[in-house]
Structures are given as C-alpha cells and as structure tokens.
Design a protein around this motif. Structure first.
Motif, PDB file in Angstrom:
ATOM      1  N   MET A 194       0.844  -1.203   0.000  1.00 31.20           N
ATOM      2  CA  MET A 194       0.000   0.000   0.000  1.00 31.20           C
ATOM      3  C   MET A 194       0.881   1.256   0.000  1.00 31.20           C
ATOM      4  N   GLU A 195       1.984   1.199   0.721  1.00 34.56           N
ATOM      5  CA  GLU A 195       2.888   2.352   0.746  1.00 34.56           C
ATOM      6  C   GLU A 195       3.439   2.634  -0.659  1.00 34.56           C
ATOM      7  N   THR A 196       3.757   1.574  -1.382  1.00 30.85           N
ATOM      8  CA  THR A 196       4.251   1.747  -2.759  1.00 30.85           C
ATOM      9  C   THR A 196       3.196   2.464  -3.614  1.00 30.85           C
ATOM     10  N   LEU A 197       1.941   2.080  -3.442  1.00 30.37           N
ATOM     11  CA  LEU A 197       0.864   2.749  -4.199  1.00 30.37           C
ATOM     12  C   LEU A 197       0.833   4.245  -3.885  1.00 30.37           C
ATOM     13  N   HIS A 198       0.976   4.567  -2.613  1.00 29.30           N
ATOM     14  CA  HIS A 198       0.950   5.989  -2.213  1.00 29.30           C
ATOM     15  C   HIS A 198       2.131   6.730  -2.827  1.00 29.30           C
ATOM     16  N   ARG A 199       3.284   6.105  -2.784  1.00 29.45           N
ATOM     17  CA  ARG A 199       4.470   6.787  -3.345  1.00 29.45           C
ATOM     18  C   ARG A 199       4.300   6.984  -4.848  1.00 29.45           C
ATOM     19  N   HIS A 200       3.781   5.976  -5.549  1.00 34.13           N
ATOM     20  CA  HIS A 200       3.569   6.115  -7.000  1.00 34.13           C
ATOM     21  C   HIS A 200       2.585   7.238  -7.315  1.00 34.13           C
ATOM     22  N   ALA A 201       1.673   7.486  -6.377  1.00 30.26           N
ATOM     23  CA  ALA A 201       0.694   8.571  -6.597  1.00 30.26           C
ATOM     24  C   ALA A 201       1.289   9.935  -6.243  1.00 30.26           C
ATOM     25  N   GLY A 202       2.551   9.939  -5.833  1.00 30.62           N
ATOM     26  CA  GLY A 202       3.217  11.225  -5.552  1.00 30.62           C
ATOM     27  C   GLY A 202       3.063  11.695  -4.125  1.00 30.62           C
ATOM     28  N   ILE A 203       2.643  10.800  -3.226  1.00 33.68           N
ATOM     29  CA  ILE A 203       2.498  11.196  -1.813  1.00 33.68           C
ATOM     30  C   ILE A 203       3.837  10.960  -1.104  1.00 33.68           C
ATOM     31  N   ASP A 204       4.267  11.987  -0.402  1.00 34.40           N
ATOM     32  CA  ASP A 204       5.553  11.936   0.303  1.00 34.40           C
ATOM     33  C   ASP A 204       5.283  11.342   1.690  1.00 34.40           C
ATOM     34  N   ILE A 205       5.630  10.066   1.846  1.00 36.19           N
ATOM     35  CA  ILE A 205       5.373   9.412   3.145  1.00 36.19           C
ATOM     36  C   ILE A 205       6.685   9.315   3.904  1.00 36.19           C
ATOM     37  N   ARG A 206       6.678   9.857   5.106  1.00 40.56           N
ATOM     38  CA  ARG A 206       7.893   9.762   5.934  1.00 40.56           C
ATOM     39  C   ARG A 206       7.520   9.044   7.221  1.00 40.56           C
ATOM     40  N   HIS A 207       7.989   7.808   7.357  1.00 39.76           N
ATOM     41  CA  HIS A 207       7.679   7.132   8.622  1.00 39.76           C
ATOM     42  C   HIS A 207       8.935   6.942   9.447  1.00 39.76           C
ATOM     43  N   GLY A 208       8.731   6.604  10.712  1.00 38.39           N
ATOM     44  CA  GLY A 208       9.860   6.570  11.636  1.00 38.39           C
ATOM     45  C   GLY A 208      10.336   7.989  11.936  1.00 38.39           C
ATOM     46  N   VAL A 209       9.402   8.950  11.835  1.00 35.26           N
ATOM     47  CA  VAL A 209       9.753  10.369  11.959  1.00 35.26           C
ATOM     48  C   VAL A 209       8.980  10.960  13.137  1.00 35.26           C
ATOM     49  N   ALA A 210       9.716  11.504  14.108  1.00 31.98           N
ATOM     50  CA  ALA A 210       9.021  12.123  15.253  1.00 31.98           C
ATOM     51  C   ALA A 210       8.997  13.637  15.053  1.00 31.98           C
ATOM     52  N   VAL A 211       7.828  14.231  15.277  1.00 29.80           N
ATOM     53  CA  VAL A 211       7.708  15.693  15.207  1.00 29.80           C
ATOM     54  C   VAL A 211       7.993  16.224  16.615  1.00 29.80           C
ATOM     55  N   THR A 212       8.951  17.135  16.713  1.00 22.06           N
ATOM     56  CA  THR A 212       9.317  17.639  18.055  1.00 22.06           C
ATOM     57  C   THR A 212       8.663  18.980  18.375  1.00 22.06           C
ATOM     58  N   GLY A 213       8.142  19.681  17.350  1.00 21.01           N
ATOM     59  CA  GLY A 213       7.498  20.962  17.644  1.00 21.01           C
ATOM     60  C   GLY A 213       6.790  21.520  16.422  1.00 21.01           C
ATOM     61  N   TRP A 214       5.881  22.440  16.686  1.00 18.97           N
ATOM     62  CA  TRP A 214       5.119  23.085  15.603  1.00 18.97           C
ATOM     63  C   TRP A 214       5.276  24.579  15.724  1.00 18.97           C
ATOM     64  N   GLN A 215       5.453  25.225  14.571  1.00 19.96           N
ATOM     65  CA  GLN A 215       5.616  26.679  14.588  1.00 19.96           C
ATOM     66  C   GLN A 215       4.752  27.260  13.476  1.00 19.96           C
ATOM     67  N   ARG A 216       4.095  28.392  13.787  1.00 21.84           N
ATOM     68  CA  ARG A 216       3.251  29.045  12.773  1.00 21.84           C
ATOM     69  C   ARG A 216       4.110  30.078  12.050  1.00 21.84           C
ATOM     70  N   THR A 217       4.294  29.944  10.749  1.00 24.84           N
ATOM     71  CA  THR A 217       5.008  30.946   9.957  1.00 24.84           C
ATOM     72  C   THR A 217       3.931  31.801   9.279  1.00 24.84           C
ATOM     73  N   PRO A 218       4.286  32.911   8.571  1.00 27.77           N
ATOM     74  CA  PRO A 218       3.225  33.757   7.999  1.00 27.77           C
ATOM     75  C   PRO A 218       2.252  32.985   7.094  1.00 27.77           C
ATOM     76  N   ASP A 219       2.744  31.985   6.351  1.00 30.00           N
ATOM     77  CA  ASP A 219       1.790  31.329   5.446  1.00 30.00           C
ATOM     78  C   ASP A 219       1.752  29.805   5.577  1.00 30.00           C
ATOM     79  N   ALA A 220       2.295  29.272   6.649  1.00 30.30           N
ATOM     80  CA  ALA A 220       2.254  27.802   6.782  1.00 30.30           C
ATOM     81  C   ALA A 220       2.443  27.394   8.237  1.00 30.30           C
ATOM     82  N   TRP A 221       2.206  26.098   8.469  1.00 24.58           N
ATOM     83  CA  TRP A 221       2.625  25.486   9.725  1.00 24.58           C
ATOM     84  C   TRP A 221       3.938  24.773   9.441  1.00 24.58           C
ATOM     85  N   ARG A 222       4.887  24.879  10.346  1.00 28.03           N
ATOM     86  CA  ARG A 222       6.194  24.224  10.172  1.00 28.03           C
ATOM     87  C   ARG A 222       6.362  23.160  11.245  1.00 28.03           C
ATOM     88  N   ALA A 223       6.616  21.930  10.801  1.00 27.25           N
ATOM     89  CA  ALA A 223       6.877  20.836  11.751  1.00 27.25           C
ATOM     90  C   ALA A 223       8.383  20.658  11.857  1.00 27.25           C
TER      91      ALA A 223
END
Ligand code: FAD
Length: 391
Positions: A194-223
């Motif tokens: 299933m992950e291969t299908l997602h990647r072929h569809a152009g979805i950027d999947i990053r697993h094994g990734v911990a988000v340590t913080g969130w910051q609001r920039t003028p036009d986006a959220w930054r993880a």
C-alpha cells in the motif's frame, strides 16, 4: 422546570450504532417508545465517506444519510438533533439535555462514539481533523491544488485523506512516528504494497519520523523533526486516532477504561444502561482483554445485540470483526484481530486482481486481509479461528 418526557428506550448518539439500535429494536418486534437523541445539527449520516468520496466530491452530504428522513416517523422513532444530552441520573433513570429537556427512561443506550485526538498547541484555521461532516467540509474547502497538506498519522484515515487530497491536486506529505504505514493494523506485506501505491501517486510518506514541535510561519505550519529537518504545509490534518466519548458515562459514575466497560450483552455497570459502538469497551476473546473497536460492522453488531437484549430476544451470534478501507481505488478488507504481543505467521497469496494475507497466531487463523479480492475474503472469513488448510 421543563416538562418531563418519558420513553421506554433512550438512545444517546445518532451515528451508525445509535440509529441501527433503534431499527434493530423495531426489527425485533419491540413496540415501546424509542427516542434517538442527537448532538449534531445534521440528520444521521455515514462517517466512512468523510475521508473518501465526500472529500473528493464524488459524493455529497445528502447522499450519505443513514436512513431516509421520513422513515424515523414511520418506524415510530422520535428523533431529535442539536440537543446534546448533558447528564444522566442512573439511579432516577432520568436524562437532562442541554436545552433543558428531562427524559425519564427504562433503558438507556449510550452510542456517543469518539472524538478525534488532537496535538497540544496545534490548533486554528489551518488545522483539521476528520471526524464529523463539518470537519470534512472544512478540510475539503481548504485543500488547494499545489498547496501542501501535511498529514500527521499514517493510519487508515490519514492515508484515505492523503489519497483524496492528492486527487484534488494538493501536494501531500504524511508524517508517521512508527515504522511503516497502518502500523500494527495490517501485515508488513500489505503495508509495504500500500505504501508503494501511495508513493507512486506522488504522496511523500515519511515514517519513523518524530515531530518535536510546531511553529506558525506567515503562510504555513512548520513541523520540526527529531532528525533535524523541517517540513511546511499550508494546511495540517491531525489523524492520530480517536478518544472514546465517555464524558457522560464517567459523570454518571459508570465504569470506564478507554471506553465504557460493557459485558458481552453490551450492559454497562449500572442497571438499564448499555453502551455500543466506538464508545464501548467489550471483552475480546482474541485479545484476552476489554478493547474498543472502531468499525461500522462492530457498531452494527453491538447495536443489534443491545436491541435484542432490551427486546428480550436472543442476541445475534458473534462474528469475526471486519473493517474496510479504500486507498487509490483499491479496496482493502480485513477480518479478525491479531494479538499485538504474539508473533504472526503471514501467508501471502496472489489473487486475480490483488492479494490475500492469512495471518496465523498460535496455529490458528487470527485475521485476514484482502485487497481487491472480495470473493476470497468472503470465503476466508468463516475460517477465522481454525488451523491452516494444507493443500
Ligand atoms: C473519517 C472516517 C472514516 C471511516 N472509515 C471507515 C471505514 O472505511 N470502514 C469502517 O468500518 N469504519 C470506518 N470508520 C469508523 C466508523 O465510521 C465508526 O466506527 C462508526 O461510525 C462508529 O459509529 P458510532 O455510532 O459508534 O459513533 P459515531 O459515528 O461517532 O456517532 C456518535 C454520535 O454520538 C453523538 N454524541 C456524542 N455525545 C453526545 C451527547 N452527549 N448527546 C447526544 N449525542 C452525542 C456524536 O455527536 C455522534 O453523532 C471511519 C470513521 C471516520 C471518522
């Protein structure tokens, strides 16, 4: 003080579980009064399309109603929307609603579902969840071609929403802290394919990734990621699971442990009270403990069980749990439960259009997964709990 209403059965919550319970009562020949008490302003609707066709626009709110509007009255079911139940007095068998109604009951069925789990500090206009119809509309309106949607969580819902957003032309990045997608939910072979299908569809999947913080920039959220990088998105979808809605039950003194604790007949810890669907934690022999299950089939089965018990009929025979998901036009069906602490022996079989995975634990078929293989799935489900077939 408001007039005192009365009913034989009060059902709190108008999702799959609550509505099915009302219908199952009538199907069981129950002739008493039934009141369905809803918190949402919308007529009862199906949740599965919220992350699928409702996001892509292939279906719409008026096509996902659980029952046609006029059928409630025809079934003699009093239905009210937009007036959450505020409290239950289990000793007096009395319900109070937020609008001030008081309802005396003989049996009360809690079908209050679950709420999306959030992330502290991550909230506001560009942050989304997909639990209710309003959430799905809000997310759909926010998805823009070329803009990036950051999805936290590569479970079923996150991945389904990723497919839908990608179809609408958005850039999609999925962040998952565990290794692999649908971790702990499906076998490694199914997760990898299933992950291969997602990647072929152009979805950027990053697993094994911990988000340590969130910051609001003028036009986006930054993880900020534990590995040192950052990733931005104009919109963020938080899809990290749901929490049972037990507020009413806890305030009423019912036993709750990650859900309202019920026995095999869906009876909660006070006389005349039942709990069904996503809010209920029932004993699962496969896991040798109580657990909640979030699936339409479980909600329907528990609704029919509670209805039979209230109507004085024999509850339906237990069946293996089933669940489905749709990702990139492929239908994934699952049945059974695997014990997370036991090793699994996965047998993968190619089928005409997809594959089938038989998942064995302690020499018995514990679970089945089928992708685009409905016939093999239907044939396999009755074998759950039996030893392998050697051909
Ligand atoms: C986006 C999405 C996609 C899904 N896709 C699938 C799928 O593909 N396959 C599958 O098997 N399952 C799927 N599920 C899970 C499935 O939809 C749920 O397991 C099922 O809807 C549970 O039904 P329920 O009636 O127990 O709870 P819910 O549907 O959550 O209904 C509970 C209702 O109770 C109401 N309520 C809560 N508190 C009160 C109160 N105090 N007073 C009155 N009312 C109250 C809530 O507002 C809500 O309307 C999906 C779920 C979501 C969110």
């Amino acid at each position: 003080m408001a007039d005192l209403l009365s009913t034989h059965v009060a059902i709190i919550g108008t999702g799959h579980a609550g509505v099915e319970c009302a219908w199952a009562l009538r199907a069981a020949g129950f002739e008493g009064d039934i009141m369905l008490l809803g918190a949402e302003p919308h007529p009862p609707y199906e949740r599965p399309p919220l992350s699928k066709g409702l996001l892509t626009g292939t279906t719409s709110a008026d096509r996902i109603a659980l029952r046609a509007g006029d059928t409630y009255e025809k079934q003699g079911i009093r239905y009210s929307a937009d007036d959450p139940v505020a409290s239950i007095d289990t000793a007096a068998r009395l319900i109070h609603t937020q609008a001030g109604r008081r309802i005396a009951y003989q049996h009360c069925v809690l079908a209050t579902g679950a709420s999306a789990r959030g992330i502290a500090g991550l909230a506001g206009d560009h942050v989304h969840a997909v639990r209710g119809l309003d959430d799905a509309h809000r997310l759909r309106d926010a998805i823009r071609p070329g803009h990036r949607l950051l999805i936290v969580g590569a479970g079923y819902l996150g991945l389904e929403a990723a497919c839908s957003a990608r179809k609408l032309g958005a850039e999609v990045c999925v962040l998952e802290q565990q290794r692999g997608v649908m971790a702990g939910k499906v076998s490694a072979p199914t997760a990898e394919r299933m992950e291969t299908l997602h990647r072929h569809a152009g979805i950027d999947i990053r697993h094994g990734v911990a988000v340590t913080g969130w910051q609001r920039t003028p036009d986006a959220w930054r993880a900020s990621l534990a590995c040192g990088g950052v990733v931005d998105g104009q919109q963020v979808l938080v899809s990290i699971g749901a929490v049972a809605d037990t507020r009413l039950a806890e305030a009423a003194g019912l036993e709750c442990r990650d859900g309202i604790v019920v026995d095999e007949q869906c009876r909660a810890s006070a006389p005349g009270i039942y709990a069904i669907g996503d809010c209920a934690s029932a004993y699962r022999a496969e896991l040798q403990r109580h657990a909640r299950v979030e699936s339409v089939q479980n909600a329907l089965m528990q609704a029919r069980t509670a209805a039979a018990v209230i109507a004085g009929k024999r509850p339906p025979a237990a069946k293996p749990l089933t669940f489905w998901s749709e990702q990139h036009g492929r239908r994934l069906q699952m049945a059974g439960l695997v014990h997370p602490a036991l090793p699994c022996d996965d047998h993968v079989h190619a089928t005409a259009k997809g594959w089938l995975v038989e998942r064995y634990q302690q020499g018995r078929l514990a679970a089945l997964e089928a992708v685009d293989s409905p016939v093999e799935f239907i044939k396999g489900v009755p074998r759950i709990g039996t030893p392998p077939v050697h051909v």
